[in-house]
Design an enzyme around this catalytic site. Structure first.
Site, PDB file in Angstrom:
ATOM      1  CD  GLU A 113      12.698  27.277  33.226  1.00 13.36           C
ATOM      2  OE1 GLU A 113      13.007  28.271  32.209  1.00 13.36           O
ATOM      3  OE2 GLU A 113      13.801  27.633  34.124  1.00 13.36           O
ATOM      4  CE  LYS A 133      21.632  29.170  35.778  1.00 15.85           C
ATOM      5  NZ  LYS A 133      20.584  29.877  35.308  1.00 15.85           N
TER       6      LYS A 133
END
Ligand code: PSU
Ligand code: MN
Length: 305
Positions: free
Chosen positions: A24, A155
């Site tokens: 990405e 996260k």
């Protein structure tokens, strides 16, 4: 006409059915400061090559969707003003001829159409703590894109239990690589469980084929805990995360801006320690993804014989 352009390297690897790993680019344009973002992008590409696969960094340059960048293009992207491109934002970047960093969802959209089945990232987006309606488009992409996505968990800034519930609802298996515990990005543990523990890249490749062989169209999410040498224990991270999250609420930061704000604030609060963890886990994921891509290619070859 395809809406993306592969580099010469990627066109060749696709033609020869060589192992490829998609990477990405939001982490380059919005996730890390310059020049760490440039070094990281280069190091991830090298890590993939060292393991015998071809890296395909996906990004948008002047409105052109690209699969595989040459070094001068990576450098340009690392310095340029770019928009954050999730699935809804492609048309914006194309029409406005902008540079763009593709998120997990954005990268999966392109990688799948290019015929790439393995993708390495740092951490996926998920359900935010600040607002129950802020659910990353990454989760929808995982629900409807058959691809192996290697990450270090979601996260810890996110609502992890809600994120896992969403993945279960959307039939996305959450594989723990040599772990039972869902990793929380900066930390190796979250206290939450994965859905299947697997021990090797070969097992992961076989698992993905079994999943898709059963008719599933969803991704296989592989969670790879950050190396122990740099991990920050959950109890140490929790106060920083709580503070960053609180500040986001006070400052009314929402939508696309929320994830980059939280990441940067946590990096400041931890004195860049979190950034070092981020870099280490990204490389670790690139290596594992390349090993999985090789195992998947080998399995397809033996089947074709
Ligand atoms: N994790 C990181 N750094 C990042 C991101 C995730 O360590 O830069 C990016 C990824 O590209 C992910 C995106 O897809 O944040 C999620 O953003 P949002 O929550 O706005 O969907
Ligand atoms: Mn969001």
């Amino acid at each position: 006409m395809k809406f993306f352009t592969p580099s010469a390297d990627i066109a060749r690897a696709l033609k020869l059915s060589l192992p490829i790993v998609a990477l990405e680019s939001t982490v380059v344009t919005h996730g890390l400061p310059h020049p760490e973002n440039l070094y990281l992008a280069r190091d991830m590409e090298s890590a993939v090559r060292d393991e015998g696969a071809t890296p395909a960094t996906i990004a948008i340059l002047n409105g052109q969707v690209r699969v595989g960048l040459i070094d001068s293009e990576v450098e340009e992207l690392s310095k340029a003003k770019a928009i954050k491109v999730s699935r809804r934002d492609f048309a914006t970047a194309i029409v406005k001829k902008s540079h763009g960093g593709t998120t997990v969802a954005g990268t999966m959209l392109v990688a799948q159409q290019a015929g790439i089945q393995v993708f390495a990232t740092g951490g996926i987006g998920g359900v935010h703590r600040e607002s129950p309606f802020d659910i990353s488009a990454d989760l929808q992409a995982l629900a409807d894109t058959p691809m192996i996505v290697v990450c270090a968990g979601a996260k810890a800034i996110l609502d992890l239990p809600a994120t896992l519930e969403y993945l279960e609802t959307m039939s996305v298996p959450v594989v723990g690589y040599q772990t039972e515990d869902f990793p929380a990005f900066y930390s190796r543990e979250s206290g939450l469980k994965i859905s299947a523990k697997l021990e090797s890249p070969e097992e992961i490749a076989a698992f993905a084929q079994a999943h898709w062989g059963a008719g599933m169209k969803s991704a296989v999410l592989v969670t790879n805990p950050v190396p122990a040498a740099v991990a920050i224990p959950k109890a140490e991270m929790d106060p920083f995360i709580a503070q960053a999250s609180q500040e986001a609420v006070v400052k009314n930061i929402r939508g696309q801006a929320l994830t980059p704000f939280l990441l940067q604030r946590i990096s400041e609060l931890t004195g860049s320690r979190s950034m070092r963890v981020n870099l280490a886990l990204l490389l670790n994921n690139a290596r594992l993804a390349a090993q999985i891509a090789r195992a998947l290619t080998a399995r397809k070859r033996t089947r074709a014989l």
